[in-house]
Design a protein around this motif. Structure first.
Motif, PDB file in Angstrom:
ATOM      1  N   LEU A 149       0.736  -1.281  -7.125  1.00  0.00           N
ATOM      2  CA  LEU A 149       1.601  -0.224  -6.603  1.00  0.00           C
ATOM      3  C   LEU A 149       2.526   0.375  -7.646  1.00  0.00           C
ATOM      4  O   LEU A 149       3.097   1.455  -7.415  1.00  0.00           O
ATOM      5  CB  LEU A 149       2.457  -0.768  -5.442  1.00  0.00           C
ATOM      6  N   GLY A 150       2.703  -0.288  -8.769  1.00  0.00           N
ATOM      7  CA  GLY A 150       3.660   0.147  -9.784  1.00  0.00           C
ATOM      8  C   GLY A 150       3.551   1.599 -10.194  1.00  0.00           C
ATOM      9  O   GLY A 150       4.561   2.326 -10.210  1.00  0.00           O
ATOM     10  N   PRO A 151       2.370   2.123 -10.521  1.00  0.00           N
ATOM     11  CA  PRO A 151       2.249   3.508 -11.001  1.00  0.00           C
ATOM     12  C   PRO A 151       2.423   4.572  -9.917  1.00  0.00           C
ATOM     13  O   PRO A 151       2.512   5.763 -10.239  1.00  0.00           O
ATOM     14  CB  PRO A 151       0.825   3.556 -11.574  1.00  0.00           C
ATOM     15  N   LEU A 152       2.484   4.201  -8.646  1.00  0.00           N
ATOM     16  CA  LEU A 152       2.528   5.173  -7.559  1.00  0.00           C
ATOM     17  C   LEU A 152       3.960   5.584  -7.235  1.00  0.00           C
ATOM     18  O   LEU A 152       4.907   4.838  -7.508  1.00  0.00           O
ATOM     19  CB  LEU A 152       1.871   4.582  -6.300  1.00  0.00           C
ATOM     20  N   ASP A 153       4.110   6.778  -6.616  1.00  0.00           N
ATOM     21  CA  ASP A 153       5.426   7.192  -6.160  1.00  0.00           C
ATOM     22  C   ASP A 153       5.723   6.536  -4.811  1.00  0.00           C
ATOM     23  O   ASP A 153       4.914   5.762  -4.292  1.00  0.00           O
ATOM     24  CB  ASP A 153       5.510   8.722  -6.051  1.00  0.00           C
ATOM     25  N   GLY A 154       6.863   6.859  -4.232  1.00  0.00           N
ATOM     26  CA  GLY A 154       7.294   6.185  -3.009  1.00  0.00           C
ATOM     27  C   GLY A 154       6.318   6.325  -1.858  1.00  0.00           C
ATOM     28  O   GLY A 154       5.937   5.328  -1.215  1.00  0.00           O
ATOM     29  N   SER A 155       5.876   7.556  -1.578  1.00  0.00           N
ATOM     30  CA  SER A 155       4.942   7.769  -0.473  1.00  0.00           C
ATOM     31  C   SER A 155       3.587   7.131  -0.774  1.00  0.00           C
ATOM     32  O   SER A 155       2.925   6.605   0.129  1.00  0.00           O
ATOM     33  CB  SER A 155       4.768   9.268  -0.220  1.00  0.00           C
ATOM     34  N   GLY A 156       3.190   7.166  -2.038  1.00  0.00           N
ATOM     35  CA  GLY A 156       1.929   6.541  -2.423  1.00  0.00           C
ATOM     36  C   GLY A 156       1.975   5.035  -2.250  1.00  0.00           C
ATOM     37  O   GLY A 156       0.999   4.416  -1.812  1.00  0.00           O
ATOM     38  N   LYS A 157       3.117   4.427  -2.598  1.00  0.00           N
ATOM     39  CA  LYS A 157       3.281   2.981  -2.409  1.00  0.00           C
ATOM     40  C   LYS A 157       3.173   2.620  -0.933  1.00  0.00           C
ATOM     41  O   LYS A 157       2.508   1.638  -0.560  1.00  0.00           O
ATOM     42  CB  LYS A 157       4.635   2.527  -2.954  1.00  0.00           C
ATOM     43  N   LEU A 158       3.847   3.406  -0.070  1.00  0.00           N
ATOM     44  CA  LEU A 158       3.826   3.121   1.368  1.00  0.00           C
ATOM     45  C   LEU A 158       2.419   3.240   1.924  1.00  0.00           C
ATOM     46  O   LEU A 158       1.968   2.378   2.697  1.00  0.00           O
ATOM     47  CB  LEU A 158       4.774   4.074   2.098  1.00  0.00           C
ATOM     48  N   LEU A 159       1.708   4.295   1.542  1.00  0.00           N
ATOM     49  CA  LEU A 159       0.341   4.497   2.028  1.00  0.00           C
ATOM     50  C   LEU A 159      -0.574   3.368   1.561  1.00  0.00           C
ATOM     51  O   LEU A 159      -1.356   2.820   2.345  1.00  0.00           O
ATOM     52  CB  LEU A 159      -0.192   5.841   1.545  1.00  0.00           C
ATOM     53  N   ALA A 160      -0.466   3.006   0.291  1.00  0.00           N
ATOM     54  CA  ALA A 160      -1.318   1.946  -0.257  1.00  0.00           C
ATOM     55  C   ALA A 160      -0.987   0.594   0.364  1.00  0.00           C
ATOM     56  O   ALA A 160      -1.890  -0.208   0.639  1.00  0.00           O
ATOM     57  CB  ALA A 160      -1.165   1.883  -1.772  1.00  0.00           C
ATOM     58  N   ALA A 161       0.303   0.325   0.597  1.00  0.00           N
ATOM     59  CA  ALA A 161       0.695  -0.949   1.206  1.00  0.00           C
ATOM     60  C   ALA A 161       0.193  -1.042   2.639  1.00  0.00           C
ATOM     61  O   ALA A 161      -0.276  -2.099   3.082  1.00  0.00           O
ATOM     62  CB  ALA A 161       2.210  -1.100   1.166  1.00  0.00           C
ATOM     63  N   PHE A 162       0.285   0.076   3.376  1.00  0.00           N
ATOM     64  CA  PHE A 162      -0.226   0.095   4.750  1.00  0.00           C
ATOM     65  C   PHE A 162      -1.735  -0.139   4.762  1.00  0.00           C
ATOM     66  O   PHE A 162      -2.244  -0.941   5.559  1.00  0.00           O
ATOM     67  CB  PHE A 162       0.106   1.430   5.411  1.00  0.00           C
ATOM     68  N   PHE A 163      -2.463   0.544   3.903  1.00  0.00           N
ATOM     69  CA  PHE A 163      -3.914   0.384   3.823  1.00  0.00           C
ATOM     70  C   PHE A 163      -4.269  -1.057   3.475  1.00  0.00           C
ATOM     71  O   PHE A 163      -5.194  -1.635   4.057  1.00  0.00           O
ATOM     72  CB  PHE A 163      -4.474   1.337   2.768  1.00  0.00           C
ATOM     73  N   THR A 164      -3.516  -1.645   2.549  1.00  0.00           N
ATOM     74  CA  THR A 164      -3.771  -3.019   2.132  1.00  0.00           C
ATOM     75  C   THR A 164      -3.474  -4.005   3.251  1.00  0.00           C
ATOM     76  O   THR A 164      -4.128  -5.050   3.357  1.00  0.00           O
ATOM     77  CB  THR A 164      -2.913  -3.363   0.900  1.00  0.00           C
ATOM     78  N   ALA A 165      -2.503  -3.683   4.113  1.00  0.00           N
ATOM     79  CA  ALA A 165      -2.184  -4.554   5.244  1.00  0.00           C
ATOM     80  C   ALA A 165      -3.229  -4.449   6.350  1.00  0.00           C
ATOM     81  O   ALA A 165      -3.447  -5.408   7.095  1.00  0.00           O
ATOM     82  CB  ALA A 165      -0.803  -4.205   5.800  1.00  0.00           C
ATOM     83  N   VAL A 166      -3.874  -3.294   6.462  1.00  0.00           N
ATOM     84  CA  VAL A 166      -4.896  -3.093   7.497  1.00  0.00           C
ATOM     85  C   VAL A 166      -6.181  -3.841   7.159  1.00  0.00           C
ATOM     86  O   VAL A 166      -6.810  -4.462   8.026  1.00  0.00           O
ATOM     87  CB  VAL A 166      -5.200  -1.585   7.678  1.00  0.00           C
ATOM     88  N   MET A 167      -6.572  -3.806   5.900  1.00  0.00           N
ATOM     89  CA  MET A 167      -7.900  -4.284   5.517  1.00  0.00           C
ATOM     90  C   MET A 167      -8.148  -5.776   5.742  1.00  0.00           C
ATOM     91  O   MET A 167      -9.282  -6.167   6.057  1.00  0.00           O
ATOM     92  CB  MET A 167      -8.190  -3.926   4.057  1.00  0.00           C
ATOM     93  N   PRO A 168      -7.170  -6.679   5.599  1.00  0.00           N
ATOM     94  CA  PRO A 168      -7.461  -8.099   5.851  1.00  0.00           C
ATOM     95  C   PRO A 168      -7.822  -8.414   7.295  1.00  0.00           C
ATOM     96  O   PRO A 168      -8.320  -9.503   7.566  1.00  0.00           O
ATOM     97  CB  PRO A 168      -6.146  -8.790   5.458  1.00  0.00           C
ATOM     98  N   ARG A 169      -7.601  -7.481   8.242  1.00  0.00           N
ATOM     99  CA  ARG A 169      -7.994  -7.759   9.627  1.00  0.00           C
ATOM    100  C   ARG A 169      -9.506  -7.790   9.741  1.00  0.00           C
ATOM    101  O   ARG A 169     -10.041  -8.106  10.796  1.00  0.00           O
ATOM    102  CB  ARG A 169      -7.377  -6.751  10.577  1.00  0.00           C
ATOM    103  N   SER A 170     -10.228  -7.510   8.685  1.00  0.00           N
ATOM    104  CA  SER A 170     -11.673  -7.643   8.535  1.00  0.00           C
ATOM    105  C   SER A 170     -12.302  -6.386   7.971  1.00  0.00           C
ATOM    106  O   SER A 170     -13.522  -6.271   7.936  1.00  0.00           O
ATOM    107  CB  SER A 170     -12.362  -8.014   9.859  1.00  0.00           C
TER     108      SER A 170
END
Length: 454
Positions: free
Chosen positions: A265-286
């Motif tokens: 997440l380091g190179p991303l801006d604030g909105s990019g970090k939030l979007l990437a973190a949300f996507f990363t939280a969704v994916m482990p559900r399978s």
């Protein structure tokens, strides 16, 4: 010709005494067929037949909608091979039993009681009388959602990335099927990392994974009464409530942990970090897809991902894991025990002791399986504990996120992971049905004796 007025498909179903047996048998046969199709010379870009282990691993990963691979999907497999993989994922996502039921209905126009029970195991229906309607709704809902997602992805790939329309359609359809079925297969060597800051790709894919991972009974209930949560069933309340908590908490944890990580997440801006973190939280559900480099995540994030993968998605869904309903029940069981209550109550409903035991047994057996598989894979491969544990949990939960252990493993290690994917997909279903079918009332009670715990 069918005999006795029954279709061949129904006759085959009737030969099995328990629904779980049929589920495992058909699942296994589908993997065998997929392996054969992938060993055809034209299935690879080189024209050479794929090796048995590679074909078997890939077919197992596709049918169990896991997404783990030992090769670069787009570079190793030809278009024919890619189509076979995503077709296997579609069949596995809809459910082998549901698919078999559809064909049986089309051929015979009617279905026997045991065949109904077989489909009930996969779709987790409480009654068999409405099987035709449920199967129809499952298929139509799945195809409709995949079609809408495919259109959005296709338009974005054409307008935002200049892809030719035919290729954009192929990529859109492929990844919509992969996302909704939580299959985890992708046709870019770096996953979806090139779209990490693109909400027109990330959001539709993420919501497809969520929709497929909720479970068809819950989805249909939400569609019927989404404005009246007070009328939701206990299963729907637990599934939605726990899913929301896991998504929100997972997003927050990944934001905090990976905020300054230059590899994620380091190179991303604030909105990019939030979007990437949300996507990363969704994916482990399978879901098994990624927009950041999983291998670049901190070990603490791997541990959180392990926990989310182990829990998985909703019951009767394409997701794996012990399921959010099981996890939610365990929390309420723990809470009731800590308060000294004799019954487990959720809302205005009491959970039966048999359901509580099933949740505990499923969790314990799953934990033992993960621990044993981790030990064996550590013996077979020179990888660290956190890497192997991540890969094992991903295989068991049919998630598909990888830190490279699958591709770098020996043939024995890959076969172990393939077996784990198979068991992780069919195990909870067959175990749940077996526990329910074996339930019986004891005609007498033995004297009680207290045992010191702790």
């Amino acid at each position: 010709m069918a005999t006795g007025g029954r279709a061949p498909g129904a006759a085959i179903m009737e030969r099995f005494d328990r629904p779980g047996q049929l589920f495992v048998a058909v699942f296994g046969m589908t993997i065998v067929v997929g392996t054969i199709l992938l060993m055809v010379p034209g299935a690879t870009t080189s024209g050479e037949p794929a090796g048995l282990v590679t074909a078997l691993f890939t077919a197992t990963s596709a049918v169990t909608v896991t997404g783990l691979t030992v090769t670069d999907t787009s570079a190793y497999w030809s278009t024919y091979g890619e189509v076979v993989i995503i077709a296997l994922a579609q069949v596995g996502g809809l459910g082998i039993m549901t698919t078999a039921t559809v064909f049986t209905i089309l051929v015979s126009g009617r279905i026997g009681l045991r065949a109904r029970l077989a489909a009930q195991v996969e779709s987790a229906m409480l009654h068999t009388s409405d099987l035709r309607r449920v199967v129809r709704d499952v298929v139509l809902f799945s195809l409709a959602w995949e079609a809408v997602t495919a259109v959005v992805l296709t338009v974005r790939l054409v307008t935002g990335y200049g892809e030719p329309l035919p290729k954009a359609v192929y990529l859109g359809v492929y990844h919509s099927i992969s996302a909704f079925n939580n299959a985890g297969f992708v046709l870019w060597p770096d996953g979806l990392t090139r779209f990490v800051e693109d909400p027109w790709i990330s959001v539709p894919v993420a919501f497809s994974v969520i929709a497929g991972g909720l479970g068809f009974p819950v989805v249909f209930e939400l569609l019927r009464s989404w404005r009246r949560p007070s009328r939701w069933s206990l299963m729907a309340r637990i599934t939605v409530g726990v899913s929301v908590v896991l998504l929100v908490s997972g997003t927050f944890v990944f934001l905090v942990t990976e905020w300054y990580n230059p590899k994620t997440l380091g190179p991303l801006d604030g909105s990019g970090k939030l979007l990437a973190a949300f996507f990363t939280a969704v994916m482990p559900r399978s879901g098994g897809l990624n927009t950041i480099d999983v291998t670049g995540m901190y070990p603490s994030s791997w541990l959180v991902t392990d926990a989310l993968m182990f829990i998985g998605g909703g019951s009767a869904s394409v997701a794996g894991g012990i399921k959010v309903t099981t996890f939610g029940l365990l929390i309420f069981i723990l809470w009731a025990e800590m308060r000294g209550e004799t019954h487990v109550n959720i809302g205005h409903r009491r959970v039966s002791e048999s359901v509580q035991r099933q949740a505990v047994v499923l969790t314990i057996l799953s934990s033992v399986l993960v621990a044993l598989s981790t030990y064996l894979l550590l013996v077979l491969n020179p990888h660290t504990l956190d890497e192997v544990l991540f890969e094992v949990v991903s295989a068991f939960s049919t998630t598909g996120l990888s830190v490279g252990v699958s591709a770098e493993s020996s043939a024995a290690g890959q076969m172990l992971l393939a077996l784990l994917m198979f068991v992780g997909r069919v195990g909870p279903v067959t175990l749940g049905s077996a526990l329910a079918l074996r339930e019986r009332t004891r005609r007498y009670e033995l004297p009680e004796e207290r045992v010191i715990v702790g």
